[in-house]
Design an enzyme around this catalytic site. Structure first.
Site, PDB file in Angstrom:
ATOM      1  N   ARG A 170      45.103  39.565  72.719  1.00 50.57           N
ATOM      2  CA  ARG A 170      43.217  39.318  72.668  1.00 50.57           C
ATOM      3  C   ARG A 170      42.403  39.373  73.717  1.00 50.57           C
ATOM      4  NH1 ARG A 170      45.190  38.137  69.159  1.00 50.57           N
ATOM      5  NH2 ARG A 170      45.432  35.816  68.009  1.00 50.57           N
ATOM      6  N   SER A 220      42.446  28.198  67.583  1.00 48.83           N
ATOM      7  CA  SER A 220      43.554  28.455  67.741  1.00 48.83           C
ATOM      8  C   SER A 220      43.558  28.468  69.751  1.00 48.83           C
ATOM      9  CB  SER A 220      44.945  29.773  68.685  1.00 48.83           C
ATOM     10  OG  SER A 220      45.696  28.999  69.130  1.00 48.83           O
ATOM     11  N   GLU A 290      42.103  30.365  74.934  1.00 49.01           N
ATOM     12  CA  GLU A 290      42.029  31.648  73.821  1.00 49.01           C
ATOM     13  C   GLU A 290      40.480  31.769  73.586  1.00 49.01           C
ATOM     14  OE1 GLU A 290      42.823  32.849  69.325  1.00 49.01           O
ATOM     15  OE2 GLU A 290      44.725  32.915  70.699  1.00 49.01           O
TER      16      GLU A 290
END
Length: 298
Positions: A170, A220, A290
């Site tokens: 990420r 998410s 995230e």
């Protein structure tokens, strides 16, 4: 700043545009100025103008892993949704920033090219996917990314090779340097179409079984903490189903927060903070988001 419509009459520009229309959570305030370039040249013009006139500039992709605060966003939003071309070049695919990752994976399937199967259910745009090095089911964008064309914040065009596109979980060079993605080149491999389709069907079934696709959500919410799974920690904290306003920790997958009706960005943020605090107190684990949170409070 509102004189952008006069300055760029050839570019689609809206004022005070509600951003809840463009986010997967269906939340968010308004953009002062909302710009939708049809070409790379138009995008470059606007970016350079904002830099020269010190106008705040925010890039909006598909709005899938994003929470925009209820006060909206000051300055200019550059929405690259109209840049959607996807083309094949031998075993490579070149996709523009606004192309959907799902559509790019389907394009690869139709061309009998393997490597993007993992992306068949990721709802983001190409630009957003490069920005956060999107991934699922063991695959990441950086695995197949060969090159990218980007704009710097000053409006300078750059071509980046694979060696210049550092990425991790990420994370990407693109995010670090605040580049604006215009297109991406993916290196794929020839494969029988039925084998690619079978893999995509398998991943789609897994996603539909585990994720709350029936509700608006931002995907998410939390990154995977080292040695743990965010969803399991949240579940073990007794938070599954917990509601604040119109936002709920999903009953189907605790790593997701869904809009069960009338949720605001503030509801989302309050629920995220409550989940983080509870998990911290119970397990001494810090959950890092995230999902990207931008904009101003109301």
């Amino acid at each position: 700043m509102n004189n952008l419509q006069t300055k760029f009459p050839h570019i689609a520009i809206k004022l005070n545009e509600p951003l809840s229309k463009y986010t997967y959570t269906k939340t968010g305030g308004a953009a002062d100025v909302f710009v939708m370039p049809k070409t790379i040249e138009e995008a470059q013009e606007v970016v350079a103008y904002c830099h020269q006139n010190k106008i705040p500039l925010t890039i909006l992709g598909n709005g899938s892993n994003l929470i925009i605060k209820d006060g909206g966003i000051r300055g200019v939003i550059l929405h690259l949704d109209l840049l959607q071309t996807i083309e094949r070049n031998n075993t490579q695919i070149v996709a523009m920033s606004g192309a959907k990752l799902i559509d790019t994976a389907k394009f690869a399937l139709n061309e009998s090219l393997s490597g993007l199967e993992f992306a068949c259910g990721i709802p983001g745009s190409i630009g957003g996917a490069l920005h956060m090095n999107a991934g699922a089911y063991g695959g990441e964008i950086s695995d197949v990314l060969e090159a990218a064309t980007v704009l710097t914040q000053t409006g300078e065009l750059k071509k980046l090779k694979r060696s210049e596109l550092k990425a991790a979980y990420r994370f990407s060079t693109i995010a670090e340097k605040n580049y604006i993605v215009l297109d991406a080149t993916f290196s794929l491999a020839l494969e029988e179409k039925n084998l690619i389709q079978a893999k995509m069907d398998e991943l789609t079934a897994a996603r539909e079984a585990k994720q709350p696709l029936e509700y608006p959500s931002c995907g998410s919410v939390f990154k995977r903490p080292p040695g743990h799974f965010a969803g399991k920690l949240i579940q073990d904290s007794g938070l599954q189903g917990h509601i604040i306003g119109g936002a709920q920790v999903s009953l189907k997958h605790a790593g997701f927060i869904v809009n069960i009706g009338g949720a605001t960005a503030t509801d989302y943020m309050n629920l995220i903070a409550y989940v983080q605090q509870t998990v911290r107190e119970k397990f001494d684990v810090e959950l890092e988001t995230e999902v990207k949170i931008i904009g101003e409070d109301k």
